[in-house]
Enzyme design. Structure first.
Site, short mmCIF file in Angstrom:
data_model
loop_
_atom_site.label_atom_id
_atom_site.label_comp_id
_atom_site.label_asym_id
_atom_site.label_seq_id
_atom_site.Cartn_x
_atom_site.Cartn_y
_atom_site.Cartn_z
N GLU A 132 0.57 -1.67 -0.31
CA GLU A 132 0.06 -0.64 0.33
C GLU A 132 0.96 1.42 -0.08
OE1 GLU A 132 -4.01 2.08 0.06
OE2 GLU A 132 -3.12 -0.30 -0.60
N THR A 163 -11.72 9.36 -12.01
CA THR A 163 -10.03 8.86 -11.44
C THR A 163 -10.76 7.37 -11.42
OG1 THR A 163 -9.78 9.31 -9.03
CG2 THR A 163 -12.17 9.57 -9.39
#
Length: 535
Positions: free
Chosen positions: A390, A496
């Protein structure tokens, strides 16, 4: 009898005797008129035939010329790479597997938990995977699956733009109307949570009552598109007011903190990042300019974006010993050598925006995009599973190390590889994307769908197939191996969440009106925040 026969014969042939006409001038004139008329008639017919033959000859020549041009174009056309075709079909098969698993075990729910083989409502029961996957199904030509999803949900402007089906526009308008009260603040900067059935907008307690930058600055494309397609300006006015408000106190470096006060429009003391909760605000400054066909009326967006890119360049550092470029995070005057995988959208954004600069600056921006893409690709290559964590930390002498070690099937790196391949033609980006896809196939694919990893070092699996895996990750991988004529970047802009919206001039609008079906609760939530929502 002989005389009578001779007289009759003489009478019969008198019209052939010139003396008959010489003695009768009127009849001679009549004969001349008939002769001239007949001559002109024959000449005119011959002329028409000749002209017709000339025209036919010209048309034949033109057809031959066009045929020659077509043959020349065919000879010059580069045949599609069979490897690209094969890889594209592999990605398509992965989408079928993911979708079929959702359809079998979680139909109508927001997301699938593949290991449990049950559906969960992560976003209040909106059917998020159905909505998110619509345009991916359409782009991949999965018509049967698309039509079945359409019968359940009519949800996205992207699905409307691709299919032309008004049911999607009607649903988008209904949801847009229910979201509008969120913008009723002193500055127009929206609250980030709203109940669609009753209104009641507010901000979550964990932000201290502040609005999140990425959430507040990432509705422009969708609401501008909604105004364009419905002919109603109210949606566009709401979201453009946000940009005007932020511009009033826009810093010289163009970098805003992740928390914004909706009452004053000023930033709170908080992290500045191109990762979670900050990223897509900058993306939308550029893409709103592109969505409006890069016209002078949208210069504010482009100017703000270029200012922010100067700020981004001030956050760039390079690791040792391998000199990986990365984007730092900023708190006050101090920098943290940390970069989210979420920030890996930035290489694609930079590449997309480079064409708006002069030649020297464009080359510099594109070079930075390529350096950052190399770093993001190595986020994947540096782990045993070849899947990225991440976020990453950079320490002197050891380049990068995984911070938070989960992988939830995120798309950002693949997204940037797609843009860089489209804009440079460099097949290296396709190879990198294929390696990432293979890592997903090896580590994340199970019998009932795809799952993330709890730890990219050990490969331990989690129990969630995020909706954006179908909407974004697989879509960008599919497009990475598709011809540039599939969703061309001069005609479409991706929001997005990777939903393509058609580029339409500001004065153009497709008017549609109707009430759609209602859904109860939604959070104005972007997966860019890094949080997983809820009511």
């Amino acid at each position: 009898m002989a005389r009578t026969r001779s007289s009759s014969s003489s009478t019969r042939f008198r019209y052939c005797n010139p003396s008959y006409y010489l003695k009768r001038p009127k009849r001679l004139a009549l004969l001349l008129i008939v002769f001239v008329s007949a001559t002109f008639f024959v000449w005119d017919r011959q002329t028409l035939v000749r002209e017709h033959e000339v025209e036919v000859s010209k048309l034949t020549d033109e057809l031959r010329r066009l045929q020659d041009m077509l043959e020349e174009l065919k000879s010059k056309a580069v045949p599609e790479d069979p490897i690209e075709i094969q890889r594209r079909e592999k990605v398509k098969e992965a989408m079928v597997h993911a979708w079929s698993s959702y359809e079998k075990y979680a139909w109508g729910n927001d997301e699938l938990q593949p290991q449990s083989k049950i559906g969960v409502d992560s976003f209040g029961g909106l059917g998020a995977t159905l909505i998110d996957a619509l345009d991916t199904l359409y782009i991949m030509g999965l018509d049967e699956q698309f039509q079945k999803a359409r019968e359940v949900v009519g949800g996205l402007l992207s699905a409307h733009d691709l299919s032309g089906d008004k049911v999607f526009l009607e649903k988008a308008r209904d949801i847009g109307d229910r979201l509008l009260p969120a913008w009723d603040t002193p500055t127009g900067i929206p609250y980030n949570v709203i109940n669609l059935a009753h209104g009641n907008p507010h901000n979550p307690g964990w932000t201290g009552g502040q609005s999140i930058l990425a959430d507040s600055g990432t509705e422009q494309l969708e609401f501008i598109a909604l105004s364009q397609r419905t002919g109603d300006p109210k949606y566009q006015e709401k979201v453009e007011k946000v940009i005007v408000a932020l511009n009033r106190t826009f810093p010289a470096d163009g970098l805003l903190p992740i928390y914004i006060n909706p009452d004053s429009g000023t930033g709170s003391y908080s992290t500045i990042t191109f990762g979670a909760m900050g990223d897509s605000f900058y993306e939308y400054l550029l893409k709103a300019w592109i969505q409006g066909n890069k016209t002078s009326s949208l210069k504010l967006y482009r100017d703000m974006w270029e200012t922010s890119m100067k700020g981004l360049q001030n956050l760039i550092r390079r690791s040792t010993p391998s000199s990986f470029s990365y984007i730092c995070e900023k708190n006050g005057d101090s920098l943290t050598d940390k970069m989210d995988e979420l920030a890996c959208f930035a290489p694609g954004m930079l590449a997309l925006g480079s064409s708006g600069y002069g030649p020297d600056e464009a080359k510099k921006i594109l070079s930075l995009a390529e350096e950052l893409a190399w770093t993001c690709y190595n986020f994947y290559q540096s782990t045993p599973t070849k899947l990225a964590g991440e976020n990453y930390f950079f320490n002197p002498g050891q380049d990068m190390s995984v911070g938070t070690s989960w992988n939830i099937l995120r798309p950002e790196t693949v997204e940037s590889l797609f843009y860089l391949w489209r804009l440079t033609g460099n097949k290296t980006y396709q190879e990198w994307g294929w390696n990432i896809f293979q890592a997903f196939e090896k580590n994340s694919r199970i019998e009932s769908g795809y799952v993330g990893l709890k730890d990219v070092n050990t490969g331990i699996k989690d129990n969630m197939m995020q909706s954006f895996f179908l909407a974004e990750t697989l879509k960008y991988l599919y497009l990475l191996f598709s011809p540039p004529t599939v969703i061309p970047l001069n005609e479409w802009v991706f929001n997005t969440e990777a939903h393509p919206l058609r580029i339409i001039n500001r004065n153009d609008a497709n008017v549609a009106s109707s009430e759609g079906q209602h859904k109860p609760v939604i959070k104005i939530r972007s997966r860019k925040t890094g949080r997983l929502g809820g009511k």
